[in-house]
Scaffold this motif. Structure first.
Motif, PDB file in Angstrom:
ATOM      1  N   LEU A  63     -45.955-111.456  61.938  1.00 52.19           N
ATOM      2  CA  LEU A  63     -44.472-111.480  62.073  1.00 52.19           C
ATOM      3  C   LEU A  63     -44.101-110.268  62.829  1.00 52.19           C
ATOM      4  O   LEU A  63     -42.789-110.398  63.094  1.00 52.19           O
ATOM      5  N   LEU A  64     -44.975-109.235  63.095  1.00 54.11           N
ATOM      6  CA  LEU A  64     -44.364-108.133  63.875  1.00 54.11           C
ATOM      7  C   LEU A  64     -44.144-108.753  65.350  1.00 54.11           C
ATOM      8  O   LEU A  64     -43.293-108.537  66.208  1.00 54.11           O
ATOM      9  N   ALA A  65     -45.237-109.640  65.788  1.00 50.67           N
ATOM     10  CA  ALA A  65     -44.936-110.230  67.207  1.00 50.67           C
ATOM     11  C   ALA A  65     -43.977-111.278  67.385  1.00 50.67           C
ATOM     12  O   ALA A  65     -43.261-111.207  68.290  1.00 50.67           O
ATOM     13  N   ASP A  66     -43.696-111.839  66.200  1.00 49.60           N
ATOM     14  CA  ASP A  66     -42.423-112.898  66.042  1.00 49.60           C
ATOM     15  C   ASP A  66     -41.353-112.087  66.032  1.00 49.60           C
ATOM     16  O   ASP A  66     -40.187-112.326  66.858  1.00 49.60           O
ATOM     17  N   ALA A  67     -41.096-110.815  65.325  1.00 47.33           N
ATOM     18  CA  ALA A  67     -39.917-109.961  65.420  1.00 47.33           C
ATOM     19  C   ALA A  67     -39.543-109.502  66.795  1.00 47.33           C
ATOM     20  O   ALA A  67     -38.498-109.627  67.268  1.00 47.33           O
ATOM     21  N   PHE A 107     -42.273-104.384  59.476  1.00 49.71           N
ATOM     22  CA  PHE A 107     -43.729-105.031  59.201  1.00 49.71           C
ATOM     23  C   PHE A 107     -44.721-104.061  59.881  1.00 49.71           C
ATOM     24  O   PHE A 107     -45.996-104.162  59.177  1.00 49.71           O
ATOM     25  N   ALA A 108     -44.482-103.443  61.068  1.00 50.24           N
ATOM     26  CA  ALA A 108     -45.627-102.509  61.475  1.00 50.24           C
ATOM     27  C   ALA A 108     -45.910-101.525  60.516  1.00 50.24           C
ATOM     28  O   ALA A 108     -47.092-101.172  60.325  1.00 50.24           O
ATOM     29  N   GLU A 109     -44.916-100.941  59.862  1.00 46.88           N
ATOM     30  CA  GLU A 109     -45.144 -99.721  58.893  1.00 46.88           C
ATOM     31  C   GLU A 109     -45.863-100.400  57.683  1.00 46.88           C
ATOM     32  O   GLU A 109     -46.988 -99.646  57.185  1.00 46.88           O
ATOM     33  N   ARG A 110     -45.595-101.473  57.304  1.00 47.34           N
ATOM     34  CA  ARG A 110     -46.299-102.057  56.038  1.00 47.34           C
ATOM     35  C   ARG A 110     -47.856-102.151  56.514  1.00 47.34           C
ATOM     36  O   ARG A 110     -48.670-102.016  55.670  1.00 47.34           O
ATOM     37  N   ASN A 128     -49.420-113.134  70.412  1.00 52.49           N
ATOM     38  CA  ASN A 128     -49.718-113.241  68.913  1.00 52.49           C
ATOM     39  C   ASN A 128     -48.354-114.202  68.589  1.00 52.49           C
ATOM     40  O   ASN A 128     -48.473-114.712  67.593  1.00 52.49           O
ATOM     41  N   SER A 129     -47.084-114.223  69.186  1.00 55.58           N
ATOM     42  CA  SER A 129     -45.700-114.767  68.720  1.00 55.58           C
ATOM     43  C   SER A 129     -46.258-116.311  68.325  1.00 55.58           C
ATOM     44  O   SER A 129     -46.906-117.137  69.315  1.00 55.58           O
ATOM     45  N   SER A 158     -41.782-118.758  58.621  1.00 58.37           N
ATOM     46  CA  SER A 158     -43.024-118.114  58.348  1.00 58.37           C
ATOM     47  C   SER A 158     -42.804-116.847  57.592  1.00 58.37           C
ATOM     48  O   SER A 158     -43.663-116.582  56.885  1.00 58.37           O
ATOM     49  N   ILE A 159     -41.737-116.318  57.405  1.00 56.88           N
ATOM     50  CA  ILE A 159     -41.583-115.240  56.427  1.00 56.88           C
ATOM     51  C   ILE A 159     -41.669-115.703  55.025  1.00 56.88           C
ATOM     52  O   ILE A 159     -42.416-115.055  54.072  1.00 56.88           O
ATOM     53  N   ARG A 160     -41.080-117.063  54.645  1.00 58.70           N
ATOM     54  CA  ARG A 160     -41.012-117.471  53.351  1.00 58.70           C
ATOM     55  C   ARG A 160     -42.676-117.983  53.243  1.00 58.70           C
ATOM     56  O   ARG A 160     -43.095-117.671  51.746  1.00 58.70           O
ATOM     57  N   ASN A 161     -43.347-118.351  54.128  1.00 59.35           N
ATOM     58  CA  ASN A 161     -44.911-118.540  53.720  1.00 59.35           C
ATOM     59  C   ASN A 161     -45.582-117.136  53.196  1.00 59.35           C
ATOM     60  O   ASN A 161     -46.542-117.165  52.599  1.00 59.35           O
ATOM     61  N   GLY A 162     -45.277-116.090  54.342  1.00 59.54           N
ATOM     62  CA  GLY A 162     -45.558-114.649  53.804  1.00 59.54           C
ATOM     63  C   GLY A 162     -45.557-114.279  52.396  1.00 59.54           C
ATOM     64  O   GLY A 162     -46.361-113.759  51.812  1.00 59.54           O
ATOM     65  N   ILE A 163     -44.456-114.571  51.873  1.00 56.43           N
ATOM     66  CA  ILE A 163     -43.681-114.182  50.602  1.00 56.43           C
ATOM     67  C   ILE A 163     -44.669-115.104  49.585  1.00 56.43           C
ATOM     68  O   ILE A 163     -45.402-114.145  48.932  1.00 56.43           O
ATOM     69  N   HIS A 164     -44.835-116.167  49.783  1.00 53.17           N
ATOM     70  CA  HIS A 164     -45.987-116.946  48.898  1.00 53.17           C
ATOM     71  C   HIS A 164     -47.346-116.390  49.020  1.00 53.17           C
ATOM     72  O   HIS A 164     -47.978-116.310  47.886  1.00 53.17           O
TER      73      HIS A 164
END
Length: 219
Positions: A63-67, A107-110, A128-129, A158-164
């Motif tokens: 997600l960091l790469a995507d952002a 994302f990076a800090e988490r 990686n994106s 992608s974020i929604r998949n990450g939530i699940h």
């Protein structure tokens, strides 16, 4: 052994993704690439199993790469838009780029909080994106809007998949972060789509929106 686990752990996420790789005429991320990615480089006492933290870090780095990629794609649109409504869209794109940049930082800090190594250079982001390359033929405002709508939609998916997956791994903090981010992304997506959807929907009431006219709905 850990590298092998990371490759296997990413398989469900790749299979669950809504991305149609065939329609994109691209290859999915190779497992060799996934195995090369460095995670868990630092100690962490966050109360999660090591394998769960490792998978979460891997997801956050994607997600960091995507952002980061999204930030620069939006800036590409900001710099190169021409035509009608130039100024308002030029400014809108700049605001959206700032949002993506802030999300990348979160994302990076988490990932770091979980003991991970944040993979945030431009070259790592390009590697990686999961977003497609920007349409370099886009010049007209609507062409830029359509390109960005597609990319924001994929980013949001992608974020929604990450939530699940964060919920499944019992990490409410990452799930909460991604939930808040998804709300921001979908709001930005609405702003973009609203520039394209200027015509009333079929079946819309001819009288218009009573809220816009200052009347009570029950009047």
């Amino acid at each position: 052994m850990a590298a092998s686990y990371r490759a296997n752990a990413r398989l469900p996420a790749l299979q669950a993704s809504n991305v149609d790789w065939q329609s994109r005429k691209e290859s999915p991320p190779s497992f060799d690439l996934l195995e090369e990615r460095r995670t868990m480089n630092f100690s962490s006492h966050v109360n999660l199993p090591a394998d769960a933290r490792e998978e979460l870090i891997d997801s956050l780095n994607t997600l960091l790469a995507d952002a980061i990629d999204l930030h620069w794609q939006v800036k590409q649109a900001h710099w190169n838009i021409r035509g009608r409504h130039f100024y308002s869209r030029h400014e809108l794109f700049d605001d959206l780029a700032k949002h993506a940049r802030k999300q990348a930082d979160e994302f990076a800090e988490r990932a770091g909080t979980l003991g991970g190594y944040a993979e945030g250079t431009i070259r790592l982001a390009a590697k990686n994106s999961e977003l497609p390359e920007y349409d370099l033929k886009a010049v007209d405002g609507d062409d830029h809007l359509k390109a960005l709508v597609e990319r924001f939609a994929r980013y949001g998916a992608s974020i929604r998949n990450g939530i699940h997956r964060s919920d499944e791994l019992n990490d409410p903090v990452t799930a909460d972060l991604l939930t808040q981010t998804l709300g921001e992304v979908e709001l930005d997506l609405w702003f973009l789509e609203s520039h394209l959807n200027g015509q009333p929907r079929a079946g819309a009431r001819a009288g218009g929106d009573v809220r816009a006219e200052g009347r009570s709905p029950n009047a």
